[in-house]
Design an enzyme around this catalytic site. Structure first.
Site, PDB file in Angstrom:
ATOM      1  N   SER A 188       0.786  -1.233   0.000  1.00  0.00           N
ATOM      2  CA  SER A 188       0.000   0.000   0.000  1.00  0.00           C
ATOM      3  C   SER A 188       0.815   1.278   0.000  1.00  0.00           C
ATOM      4  CB  SER A 188      -0.920   0.008   1.208  1.00  0.00           C
ATOM      5  OG  SER A 188      -0.147   0.142   2.380  1.00  0.00           O
ATOM      6  N   HIS A 216      -5.629  -4.032   0.137  1.00  0.00           N
ATOM      7  CA  HIS A 216      -5.636  -2.879  -0.777  1.00  0.00           C
ATOM      8  C   HIS A 216      -6.076  -3.262  -2.181  1.00  0.00           C
ATOM      9  CE1 HIS A 216      -4.111   0.043   2.055  1.00  0.00           C
ATOM     10  NE2 HIS A 216      -3.455  -0.979   2.570  1.00  0.00           N
ATOM     11  N   LYS A 247     -11.767  -0.466   3.510  1.00  0.00           N
ATOM     12  CA  LYS A 247     -11.109   0.362   2.491  1.00  0.00           C
ATOM     13  C   LYS A 247     -12.000   0.386   1.242  1.00  0.00           C
ATOM     14  CE  LYS A 247      -6.918  -0.108   5.108  1.00  0.00           C
ATOM     15  NZ  LYS A 247      -5.613  -0.703   5.360  1.00  0.00           N
TER      16      LYS A 247
HETATM   17  C1  LIG Z   1      -5.106  -1.320   6.654  1.00  0.00           C
HETATM   18  C2  LIG Z   1      -4.376  -2.620   6.534  1.00  0.00           C
HETATM   19  C3  LIG Z   1      -4.735  -3.728   7.313  1.00  0.00           C
HETATM   20  C4  LIG Z   1      -5.696  -3.616   8.450  1.00  0.00           C
HETATM   21  O1  LIG Z   1      -7.005  -3.522   8.004  1.00  0.00           O
HETATM   22  P1  LIG Z   1      -8.072  -2.727   8.902  1.00  0.00           P
HETATM   23  O2  LIG Z   1      -9.372  -3.251   8.456  1.00  0.00           O
HETATM   24  O3  LIG Z   1      -7.861  -1.266   8.622  1.00  0.00           O
HETATM   25  O4  LIG Z   1      -7.773  -3.053  10.342  1.00  0.00           O
HETATM   26  C5  LIG Z   1      -4.159  -4.953   7.040  1.00  0.00           C
HETATM   27  N1  LIG Z   1      -3.238  -5.087   6.056  1.00  0.00           N
HETATM   28  C6  LIG Z   1      -2.844  -4.036   5.318  1.00  0.00           C
HETATM   29  C7  LIG Z   1      -1.842  -4.243   4.240  1.00  0.00           C
HETATM   30  C8  LIG Z   1      -3.388  -2.772   5.537  1.00  0.00           C
HETATM   31  O5  LIG Z   1      -2.955  -1.727   4.840  1.00  0.00           O
END
Ligand SMILES: *Cc1c(COP(=O)(O)O)cnc(C)c1O
Length: 403
Positions: A188, A216, A247
């Site tokens: 990301s 992502h 996301k």
């Molecule tokens: C944001 C993120 C997470 C965690 O996900 P959330 O639902 O925000 O707790 C896990 N892995 C990656 C690569 C992330 O960027």
């Protein structure tokens, strides 16, 4: 001991380094994304958000909001318990079925966040499986690292996306021990993508389990938004697919999808699943509506890609140093924590543009950057304003141009 002095000294050290975190105090406006109100010292200002992970604006979608309203009116606010003790709501069950179907797997299991999904799944497998060695990509997310550490399994770290190094590690472990390769699809902060097919080939050759974080990518890639593995026709080759509902899907929560025995195992032994109250029914209903919508609307993904490609091209044309991303993520290198924060502040307070500066430990020191995430709702006009503002800030602070 003066405990507060200890805490204050630790925080002061961050300030010296220029990486003390100040949160933008925002009020999102449903239906008006990517505009939001920013609460500042002297009142509020309307700003454009350029760094949200609500990649498709689904958090503002009528479909999702209506589903959440309906569910809250029907079921109330909280779930009322852990999954085992009265807290399994029918929306949770429907959501898990939807996720299994999205990823073409036997089962799905939801958690309160993607972080908890990674932490719980990796730590539980590692704790329970004797002799397991977890082989982890060097750039894996903190939640995976936490899960692996908590598992107390032996771990090996392979160079980021390096198949030669990965194979060397698999060989080194030898055929007698169980192995798991843990990696992401879209990284990301750089916007690069794993060589999933080649990693699966190595997993087959050395009989390793595969765990992929598609956080992502879910909602954003593949004909139905199941991620990069769907796009590349590789979903059936991955043992455990992990994702978020926060996301691309625009709500909150996390999950894994995979075989029935695997999901049943995590459901039965995973502390972070068992000992925490389940997500509110309305959250599950919103996520469910979002996934159903996204599966049917590939044009959203096309618009998303078009916007990202356009922003990369326009920034490159004016000499802003865009990093070589092959995804929707548009990172721009600054390379200094103090300047990066200054650029972000300048954009926010003088140009009404909000892009968070990304500092260590999220990225390595010396690679501090601004990370832009254009969505289908960032139109040409907003982009014109962004590009001209960045040019001004780059000149004003004397930031490095593209090589
Ligand atoms: C944001 C993120 C997470 C965690 O996900 P959330 O639902 O925000 O707790 C896990 N892995 C990656 C690569 C992330 O960027």
């Amino acid at each position: 001991m003066n405990y507060d002095q200890f805490f204050a000294d630790k925080v002061a050290a961050l300030k010296v380094e220029g990486r003390y975190r100040v949160f933008a105090d925002l009020e999102r406006e449903a239906g008006n994304f990517p505009t939001a109100k920013n609460y500042q010292k002297d009142g509020t200002a309307d700003i454009t958000v350029w760094c949200s992970n609500d990649y498709l604006g689904m958090g503002q979608s009528r479909v999702v909001i209506d589903a959440m309203h309906e569910a809250v009116d029907k079921c109330g606010a909280g779930a009322g318990g852990t999954r085992n003790i009265s807290g399994t709501n029918h929306f949770h069950v429907l959501l898990e079925e939807e996720l299994a179907s999205l990823h073409n797997k036997e089962a799905g299991l939801i958690f309160t966040s993607g972080y908890v999904a990674n932490l719980t799944t990796l730590s539980t497998i590692g704790q329970m499986m004797p002799e397991l060695v977890i082989i982890s990509d060097a750039l894996n997310h903190n939640s995976m690292i936490a899960g692996i550490r908590h598992s107390r399994s032996d771990k090996m770290i392979f160079k980021h996306n390096d198949l030669v190094d990965l194979e060397a590690k698999l060989k080194e472990v030898g055929p007698d021990r169980p192995k798991m390769i843990a990696f992401e699809s879209v990284y990301s902060m750089d916007g690069d993508v794993a060589q999933i097919k080649e990693i699966c080939d190595l997993a087959d050759k050395y009989d390793a389990l595969t765990f992929i974080d598609e956080v992502h990518a879910v909602g954003l890639y593949g004909q139905h938004g199941a991620g990069i593995a769907e796009r590349d026709g590789l979903m059936d080759r991955l043992d455990i697919i992990q994702g978020t509902l926060a996301k691309g899907f625009g709500v909150v929560g996390g999950y894994v999808a995979g075989s029935s025995p695997m999901c049943d195992f995590i459901r039965s032994y995973g502390d972070g699943f068992i000992f925490s109250s389940s997500m509110p029914p309305a959250v599950a209903a919103g996520a469910l509506a979002s996934i159903k919508y996204i599966r049917e609307h590939n044009e959203l993904r096309e618009q998303h890609q078009e916007r990202a490609a356009m922003l990369k091209r326009r920034l490159t044309d004016v000499g802003i140093p865009v990093m070589p991303s092959v995804t929707h993520i548009v990172p721009v290198m600054v390379g200094d924590s103090v300047l990066c924060k200054q650029a972000s502040d300048e954009l926010l307070f003088n140009h009404s543009i909000y892009v968070q500066s990304i500092n260590y430990p999220t990225v390595p020191r010396g690679t501090e950057r601004l990370r832009f995430t254009p969505t289908p709702l960032h139109n040409d006009e907003l982009m014109d304003h962004l590009v001209s503002s960045l040019q001004k800030v780059w000149g004003q602070l004397g930031l490095k141009q593209a090589a």
